[in-house]
Design a protein around this motif. Sequence first.
Motif, mmCIF file in Angstrom:
data_model
loop_
_atom_site.group_PDB
_atom_site.id
_atom_site.type_symbol
_atom_site.label_atom_id
_atom_site.label_comp_id
_atom_site.label_asym_id
_atom_site.label_seq_id
_atom_site.Cartn_x
_atom_site.Cartn_y
_atom_site.Cartn_z
ATOM 1 N N GLY A 150 0.791 -1.220 0.000
ATOM 2 C CA GLY A 150 0.000 0.000 0.000
ATOM 3 C C GLY A 150 0.823 1.271 0.000
ATOM 4 N N GLN A 151 2.136 1.160 0.098
ATOM 5 C CA GLN A 151 2.985 2.349 0.085
ATOM 6 C C GLN A 151 3.801 2.467 -1.200
ATOM 7 O OE1 GLN A 151 5.408 2.471 3.595
ATOM 8 N NE2 GLN A 151 3.664 2.694 4.946
ATOM 9 N N GLY A 152 3.560 1.597 -2.152
ATOM 10 C CA GLY A 152 4.246 1.700 -3.434
ATOM 11 C C GLY A 152 5.620 1.081 -3.484
ATOM 12 N N GLN A 153 6.012 0.350 -2.444
ATOM 13 C CA GLN A 153 7.349 -0.226 -2.433
ATOM 14 C C GLN A 153 7.630 -1.142 -3.623
ATOM 15 O OE1 GLN A 153 8.121 -2.007 1.385
ATOM 16 N NE2 GLN A 153 8.328 -0.029 2.398
ATOM 17 N N THR A 168 19.421 4.326 -11.537
ATOM 18 C CA THR A 168 19.362 5.469 -10.640
ATOM 19 C C THR A 168 18.427 6.545 -11.193
ATOM 20 O OG1 THR A 168 21.631 5.037 -9.933
ATOM 21 C CG2 THR A 168 20.764 7.257 -9.531
ATOM 22 N N MET A 169 17.580 7.062 -10.301
ATOM 23 C CA MET A 169 16.641 8.121 -10.664
ATOM 24 C C MET A 169 16.634 9.135 -9.528
ATOM 25 S SD MET A 169 13.448 5.688 -11.856
ATOM 26 C CE MET A 169 12.474 6.890 -12.737
ATOM 27 N N ASN A 170 16.311 10.403 -9.857
ATOM 28 C CA ASN A 170 16.124 11.338 -8.752
ATOM 29 C C ASN A 170 14.723 11.147 -8.185
ATOM 30 O OD1 ASN A 170 14.232 13.235 -9.959
ATOM 31 N ND2 ASN A 170 15.943 14.104 -11.109
ATOM 32 N N GLN A 171 14.483 11.699 -6.986
ATOM 33 C CA GLN A 171 13.214 11.456 -6.303
ATOM 34 C C GLN A 171 12.014 11.929 -7.116
ATOM 35 O OE1 GLN A 171 14.744 11.924 -1.783
ATOM 36 N NE2 GLN A 171 12.590 12.237 -2.079
ATOM 37 N N LYS A 172 12.146 13.039 -7.799
ATOM 38 C CA LYS A 172 11.034 13.582 -8.596
ATOM 39 C C LYS A 172 10.719 12.642 -9.757
ATOM 40 C CE LYS A 172 8.376 17.018 -10.322
ATOM 41 N NZ LYS A 172 7.286 16.286 -10.937
ATOM 42 N N ALA A 228 9.038 9.561 -8.319
ATOM 43 C CA ALA A 228 7.667 9.860 -7.909
ATOM 44 C C ALA A 228 6.757 9.932 -9.127
ATOM 45 C CB ALA A 228 7.618 11.168 -7.118
ATOM 46 N N ASP A 229 7.217 10.600 -10.180
ATOM 47 C CA ASP A 229 6.422 10.698 -11.411
ATOM 48 C C ASP A 229 6.196 9.323 -12.031
ATOM 49 O OD1 ASP A 229 6.278 13.447 -11.111
ATOM 50 O OD2 ASP A 229 7.800 13.887 -12.634
ATOM 51 N N ALA A 230 7.246 8.505 -12.085
ATOM 52 C CA ALA A 230 7.136 7.174 -12.691
ATOM 53 C C ALA A 230 6.183 6.283 -11.905
ATOM 54 C CB ALA A 230 8.521 6.520 -12.779
ATOM 55 N N CYS A 231 6.120 6.487 -10.600
ATOM 56 C CA CYS A 231 5.261 5.662 -9.738
ATOM 57 C C CYS A 231 3.897 6.303 -9.487
ATOM 58 C CB CYS A 231 5.955 5.405 -8.403
ATOM 59 S SG CYS A 231 7.450 4.407 -8.556
ATOM 60 N N LEU A 232 3.665 7.466 -10.082
ATOM 61 C CA LEU A 232 2.412 8.210 -9.906
ATOM 62 C C LEU A 232 2.134 8.490 -8.433
ATOM 63 C CD1 LEU A 232 0.184 6.350 -12.537
ATOM 64 C CD2 LEU A 232 1.474 8.478 -12.851
ATOM 65 N N MET A 233 3.177 8.910 -7.714
ATOM 66 C CA MET A 233 3.063 9.227 -6.290
ATOM 67 C C MET A 233 3.422 10.685 -6.080
ATOM 68 S SD MET A 233 5.026 5.900 -4.688
ATOM 69 C CE MET A 233 4.820 6.350 -2.979
ATOM 70 N N THR A 259 4.722 11.609 -0.132
ATOM 71 C CA THR A 259 4.521 10.178 0.111
ATOM 72 C C THR A 259 5.754 9.398 -0.316
ATOM 73 O OG1 THR A 259 2.140 10.431 -0.219
ATOM 74 C CG2 THR A 259 3.027 8.195 -0.381
ATOM 75 N N MET A 260 6.311 9.765 -1.453
ATOM 76 C CA MET A 260 7.514 9.109 -1.948
ATOM 77 C C MET A 260 8.646 9.241 -0.933
ATOM 78 S SD MET A 260 9.270 7.417 -4.211
ATOM 79 C CE MET A 260 8.190 7.352 -5.617
ATOM 80 N N SER A 261 8.825 10.414 -0.396
ATOM 81 C CA SER A 261 9.915 10.646 0.545
ATOM 82 C C SER A 261 9.778 9.776 1.792
ATOM 83 C CB SER A 261 9.948 12.131 0.938
ATOM 84 O OG SER A 261 11.047 12.373 1.778
ATOM 85 N N ARG A 262 8.570 9.677 2.330
ATOM 86 C CA ARG A 262 8.341 8.833 3.516
ATOM 87 C C ARG A 262 8.596 7.358 3.195
ATOM 88 N NH1 ARG A 262 3.730 12.313 4.502
ATOM 89 N NH2 ARG A 262 2.454 10.799 3.408
ATOM 90 N N THR A 263 8.147 6.930 2.030
ATOM 91 C CA THR A 263 8.344 5.531 1.638
ATOM 92 C C THR A 263 9.826 5.238 1.430
ATOM 93 O OG1 THR A 263 6.148 5.474 0.644
ATOM 94 C CG2 THR A 263 7.690 3.759 -0.040
ATOM 95 N N LEU A 264 10.545 6.173 0.815
ATOM 96 C CA LEU A 264 11.984 5.978 0.607
ATOM 97 C C LEU A 264 12.733 5.924 1.936
ATOM 98 C CD1 LEU A 264 12.694 8.260 -2.489
ATOM 99 C CD2 LEU A 264 12.353 5.780 -2.441
ATOM 100 N N ASP A 265 12.291 6.735 2.920
ATOM 101 C CA ASP A 265 12.915 6.686 4.250
ATOM 102 C C ASP A 265 12.841 5.267 4.804
ATOM 103 O OD1 ASP A 265 13.464 9.414 4.253
ATOM 104 O OD2 ASP A 265 11.729 9.941 5.501
#
Length: 148
Positions: free
Chosen positions: A32-35, A47-51, A54-59, A63-69
């Motif tokens: 449910g968090q997109g992992q 390797t991708m930057n966070q933006k 996030a765009d590729a995962c439609l997030m 939310t992406m930042s919390r999931t990456l943490d």
Amino acid sequence: MDNEIKNVFFDIEMLRRRLIRPFFIELGLTVGQGQPRILKELRQHGTMNQKELADACLMDVTTMSRTLDRMEKDGLLKRENNPASRRSWNVLLTDCGHEKADEVIKIFNKVDDVIFKGFSEEEIKMLSSMTDKVENNLWEAINNEEQK
């Protein structure tokens, strides 16, 4: 438009999630968090930057930042400074993340086999073409709203 058609995408996605959920839980992923999607995108694109991720995962980026943490804490990925921008991070898989991502891709492929069981190649192409139109219509509507 028939109510059945209006609900079909939702119903399919809910059934797909119900089928796939136990496999991801068995892998130790937080459902449910997109992992799984994050692992798949990084495995396929490197390797991708966070933006970008996030765009590729439609997030959304928050939310992406919390999931990456959480994923970084679990040893699945790491973030490094992005030399192109001091305010963004590059995200890359660890060895453990590569292994999990390979398993995630196998699971996605297994579920695709279930979904498309009994379909001819022609039917798959036709369905793909129709759903591409739906997706393009939605992106167009989103872009129009964002420009207002």
